[in-house]
Design an enzyme around this catalytic site. Structure first.
Site, PDB file in Angstrom:
ATOM      1  N   ARG A  93     -28.756 -28.681 -26.371  1.00 40.37           N
ATOM      2  CA  ARG A  93     -28.135 -27.454 -25.873  1.00 40.37           C
ATOM      3  C   ARG A  93     -28.485 -26.307 -26.809  1.00 40.37           C
ATOM      4  NH1 ARG A  93     -23.335 -25.049 -26.539  1.00 40.37           N
ATOM      5  NH2 ARG A  93     -22.828 -23.524 -24.925  1.00 40.37           N
ATOM      6  N   TYR A 128     -33.443 -16.838  -8.737  1.00 43.43           N
ATOM      7  CA  TYR A 128     -33.391 -17.370  -7.375  1.00 43.43           C
ATOM      8  C   TYR A 128     -33.836 -16.315  -6.365  1.00 43.43           C
ATOM      9  CZ  TYR A 128     -28.995 -14.897  -6.153  1.00 43.43           C
ATOM     10  OH  TYR A 128     -28.057 -13.943  -5.859  1.00 43.43           O
ATOM     11  N   ARG A 163     -40.508 -10.048  -5.940  1.00 41.36           N
ATOM     12  CA  ARG A 163     -39.331  -9.892  -6.801  1.00 41.36           C
ATOM     13  C   ARG A 163     -39.140 -11.137  -7.679  1.00 41.36           C
ATOM     14  NH1 ARG A 163     -33.788  -8.612  -3.968  1.00 41.36           N
ATOM     15  NH2 ARG A 163     -34.075 -10.761  -3.304  1.00 41.36           N
ATOM     16  N   LYS A 167     -32.851 -11.031 -10.669  1.00 43.82           N
ATOM     17  CA  LYS A 167     -32.072 -11.877  -9.752  1.00 43.82           C
ATOM     18  C   LYS A 167     -31.796 -13.229 -10.398  1.00 43.82           C
ATOM     19  CE  LYS A 167     -31.793 -12.905  -4.807  1.00 43.82           C
ATOM     20  NZ  LYS A 167     -30.452 -12.366  -4.591  1.00 43.82           N
TER      21      LYS A 167
HETATM   22  N1  PMP Z   1     -27.563  -6.807  -4.555  1.00 42.38           N
HETATM   23  C1  PMP Z   1     -27.061  -7.987  -4.970  1.00 42.38           C
HETATM   24  C2  PMP Z   1     -26.158  -8.005  -6.157  1.00 42.38           C
HETATM   25  C3  PMP Z   1     -27.384  -9.171  -4.282  1.00 42.38           C
HETATM   26  O1  PMP Z   1     -26.901 -10.342  -4.712  1.00 42.38           O
HETATM   27  C4  PMP Z   1     -28.219  -9.105  -3.139  1.00 42.38           C
HETATM   28  C5  PMP Z   1     -28.549 -10.327  -2.342  1.00 42.38           C
HETATM   29  N2  PMP Z   1     -29.036 -11.370  -3.097  1.00 42.38           N
HETATM   30  C6  PMP Z   1     -28.720  -7.854  -2.745  1.00 42.38           C
HETATM   31  C7  PMP Z   1     -28.368  -6.726  -3.480  1.00 42.38           C
HETATM   32  C8  PMP Z   1     -29.606  -7.708  -1.545  1.00 42.38           C
HETATM   33  O2  PMP Z   1     -30.920  -8.138  -1.812  1.00 42.38           O
HETATM   34  P1  PMP Z   1     -31.849  -8.648  -0.626  1.00 42.38           P
HETATM   35  O3  PMP Z   1     -31.898  -7.540   0.389  1.00 42.38           O
HETATM   36  O4  PMP Z   1     -33.163  -8.862  -1.278  1.00 42.38           O
HETATM   37  O5  PMP Z   1     -31.234  -9.882  -0.109  1.00 42.38           O
END
Ligand code: PMP
Length: 282
Positions: A99, A31, A50, A147
């Site tokens: 699954r 995401y 990213r 992410k």
């Molecule tokens: N670290 C973590 C674990 C996060 O979840 C986030 C936000 N999604 C960030 C750092 C900050 O990332 P960004 O500046 O790209 O939102």
């Protein structure tokens, strides 16, 4: 609200996905969250890069071009009349009516979802008053640089923080702070040196973090990427978190111990102002 789901814009009540979706069953999904200020996307290029990297690391083929994704974001802003807030985007490895843990055949289409969140970014009260955090053990997996939507450890950390009357949690691994539960974490020491943990598989490469490092360098501020302990953070002159959702929020207490006598730090405030200024001029 109007939501984007697999090439269609539909009212949110009509946006439905399969119970077999791998995002739902396995958190097999990535995401991004992009801030919107004055109807403009903030740091979208960074978020897209990213996203590409997250997909590559998981062998998930990105099913949409950058141009199309920009269009989707802009259409969501327009259709929902979003002046300020966030756009959430999620891509899952799709649904295949089973699954099976192993990846489905490449003919199974991925699921793409995007929606807006109306929220205050620029004049959020926490930016002015700062936040309190508690420290909790970092119990996440070993690929925090990707992410993914596997956010249960972050949910638990945030829940514990709120239960204890704090605003958020910072995570500790082997005695060193990794990052916030949904943000990167910075301290400023007595020499006005800004310090944040270096990139590795232990933290998410925050887009806001990267922007802050760059603007600090442009401003001639001293910024260092190195590990630091909880103890060093508690003795710091200032501390702050960064993310697309918060931009920069000063941290004024850690585990009930005041930072900067519980007042918002000068440098944290200045960095936030410069960041906002630059983001809006782009
Ligand atoms: N670290 C973590 C674990 C996060 O979840 C986030 C936000 N999604 C960030 C750092 C900050 O990332 P960004 O500046 O790209 O939102």
């Amino acid at each position: 609200d109007i939501v984007y789901l697999d090439s269609h814009f539909v009212p949110k009540e009509q946006a439905k996905i399969s119970v077999f979706d791998r995002g739902f069953l396995f958190a097999d999904a990535v995401y991004e969250v992009t801030a919107v200020i004055d109807g403009q996307l903030i740091d979208f290029n960074g978020h897209f890069q990213r996203l590409q990297r997250s997909c590559k690391e998981l062998g998930l083929s990105l099913p949409i071009t950058k141009e199309l994704l920009v269009d989707v974001h802009h259409e969501l802003i327009e259709k929902n009349n979003l002046h300020e807030g966030l756009i959430y985007l999620q891509i899952t490895r799709g649904a295949d009516s089973s699954r099976f843990f192993d990846f489905p055949s490449s003919s199974v289409p991925s699921t793409i979802v995007a929606f807006v969140q109306h929220s205050t970014v620029v004049n959020h009260p926490n930016a002015k008053k700062g936040i309190s955090v508690i420290s909790v053990e970092d119990i996440r997996w070993q690929r925090c640089d990707i992410k993914t939507v596997a956010l249960l450890a972050a949910c638990l950390a945030k829940h514990h923080a709120h239960q204890q009357g704090a605003d958020d949690a910072i995570l500790i691994k082997d005695g060193y702070i990794t990052e916030g539960s949904s943000s990167n974490f910075f301290i400023v020491n007595r020499d006005n040196e800004i310090i944040t943990r270096p990139l590795s598989q232990d933290i998410l490469p925050g887009i806001t973090r990267q922007a802050i490092i760059q603007l600090a360098q442009e401003e001639g501020l001293k910024i260092t990427e190195r590990r630091f302990t909880l103890d060093e953070a508690k003795k710091a002159k200032e501390a702050f978190i960064s993310s697309a959702t918060t931009l920069i929020w000063p941290v004024i207490s850690i585990d009930n111990e005041d930072i900067n006598q519980g007042a918002v730090g000068h440098l944290s405030q200045r960095l936030r102002d410069i960041y906002l200024d630059k983001a809006l001029k782009k």
